[in-house]
Design a protein around this motif. Sequence first.
Motif, PDB file in Angstrom:
ATOM      1  N   PHE A 197      -9.772   3.886  -5.817  1.00 37.64           N
ATOM      2  CA  PHE A 197      -9.085   3.404  -4.617  1.00 37.64           C
ATOM      3  C   PHE A 197      -8.054   4.424  -4.160  1.00 37.64           C
ATOM      4  N   VAL A 237     -11.162  -6.717   6.675  1.00 38.93           N
ATOM      5  CA  VAL A 237     -10.434  -6.255   5.487  1.00 38.93           C
ATOM      6  C   VAL A 237     -11.400  -5.909   4.360  1.00 38.93           C
ATOM      7  N   TYR A 283     -11.986  -2.204   2.800  1.00 38.32           N
ATOM      8  CA  TYR A 283     -11.719  -1.997   1.370  1.00 38.32           C
ATOM      9  C   TYR A 283     -12.938  -1.415   0.654  1.00 38.32           C
ATOM     10  N   LEU A 322       0.806  -1.214   0.000  1.00 38.23           N
ATOM     11  CA  LEU A 322       0.000   0.000   0.000  1.00 38.23           C
ATOM     12  C   LEU A 322       0.843   1.270   0.000  1.00 38.23           C
ATOM     13  N   ARG A 360      -2.254  -9.163  -5.309  1.00 34.87           N
ATOM     14  CA  ARG A 360      -2.701  -8.423  -4.131  1.00 34.87           C
ATOM     15  C   ARG A 360      -3.658  -9.266  -3.290  1.00 34.87           C
ATOM     16  N   ILE A 373      -2.883 -10.357   0.510  1.00 36.17           N
ATOM     17  CA  ILE A 373      -3.780  -9.910   1.581  1.00 36.17           C
ATOM     18  C   ILE A 373      -4.383 -11.104   2.310  1.00 36.17           C
ATOM     19  N   SER A 418     -13.551   2.226   1.574  1.00 37.58           N
ATOM     20  CA  SER A 418     -12.516   3.160   1.130  1.00 37.58           C
ATOM     21  C   SER A 418     -12.436   3.304  -0.379  1.00 37.58           C
ATOM     22  N   ARG A 419     -13.232   2.555  -1.120  1.00 34.46           N
ATOM     23  CA  ARG A 419     -13.127   2.592  -2.577  1.00 34.46           C
ATOM     24  C   ARG A 419     -13.586   3.919  -3.145  1.00 34.46           C
ATOM     25  N   LEU A 437      -8.174   4.581   2.687  1.00 36.93           N
ATOM     26  CA  LEU A 437      -8.204   3.264   3.338  1.00 36.93           C
ATOM     27  C   LEU A 437      -7.683   3.361   4.771  1.00 36.93           C
TER      28      LEU A 437
END
Length: 343
Positions: free
Chosen positions: A154, A142, A146, A96, A247, A251, A149-150, A159
């Motif tokens: 992004f 998570v 995500y 990130l 990713r 994650i 926060s999009r 985030l």
Amino acid sequence: MKTTTVEFIMAGRRQRRRRGILVTGLLALISCLLCCAMLLLGSTIYPVKDVVRALAGEQIKGVSFAVHTLRLPRMLAGVFAGFAFGLAGNTFQTMLRNPLANPNVIGITSGSSAAAVFCILILHTSDAVVSAASVIAGLATVIIIYLLSRGTSFSVGRLILVGIGVQAMLSAVISYLLLVGAQQDIPAALRWLSGSLNGVQMHELPSLVITVLVLAPIVIVLGKHLSILELGEQSAASLGVHTDKTRIALIFSSVCMIALATAATGPIAFVAFLSGPIAKRLVGAGFSSVIPAGLVGVNLVLAADLFGQFAFETRFPVGIITGILGAPYLIFLLIRMNRKGDL
């Protein structure tokens, strides 16, 4: 002239590689020494030969019980949880491209802890159910962070802010559960919140050990793509990296390790936050910091646990010691990022 330039570049590359290998080897050696100290030191200091005989299966009065029941599970929990926290924290920070983007700050460990505390205080479930709930809650946290926060696109900064908000909300949930929980269950729940190796039993460790042994190699193998992901989405894709798949795999692997480490030892503060930056400074540029970050995590947990046991008259959980170390660094990092205009 061209040959000289190429040789100069290759010499620099070999030098960086030698430094990285040397640092990794030293970190591994320190980890081994700390493991030995964990087995030898306690309320009674046993001779090395007696500890070795006890580990080999020989029954020695006092030594066998202390080593197999108390010290060995404590040491193994510190090693695997520390490696998991260090590896996962470095992965999030690198992927990130922000040192604040670690599991402690953005609420992932809080999600796992809230689920564990709920299972302990309200549902009174077994350790296996607690571990499963911890993993599921970590993954769910998570996904929620995500999605929130999009927005239209992004944003790492968004985030982190959403993660801090989710962490605050989950901390409030944990506080409420502690208020309404049965008095006799509170000590077990508090262990999750302080982060401690006290009372870890051998039967609690197989899930953590297996998870780290299976998922850590995935993170290490994909770690060569982390530096490419730092260049940005388009640059990484143009260099042949499947950004979405990479990713997701990173994650998922990191969250599973964090969740199970939290299930075994509680959310040991700031280990995931400190391991990556320390490892990168030690190995320098041009060498992967993935394995060194995991080893730094092991050393932080084991050293902090030994310090908490023997440096004071009162014994402190490992999470308190790492919290004392990590809080000033967090303040320093926030001040530095604010001056650079990154906040």
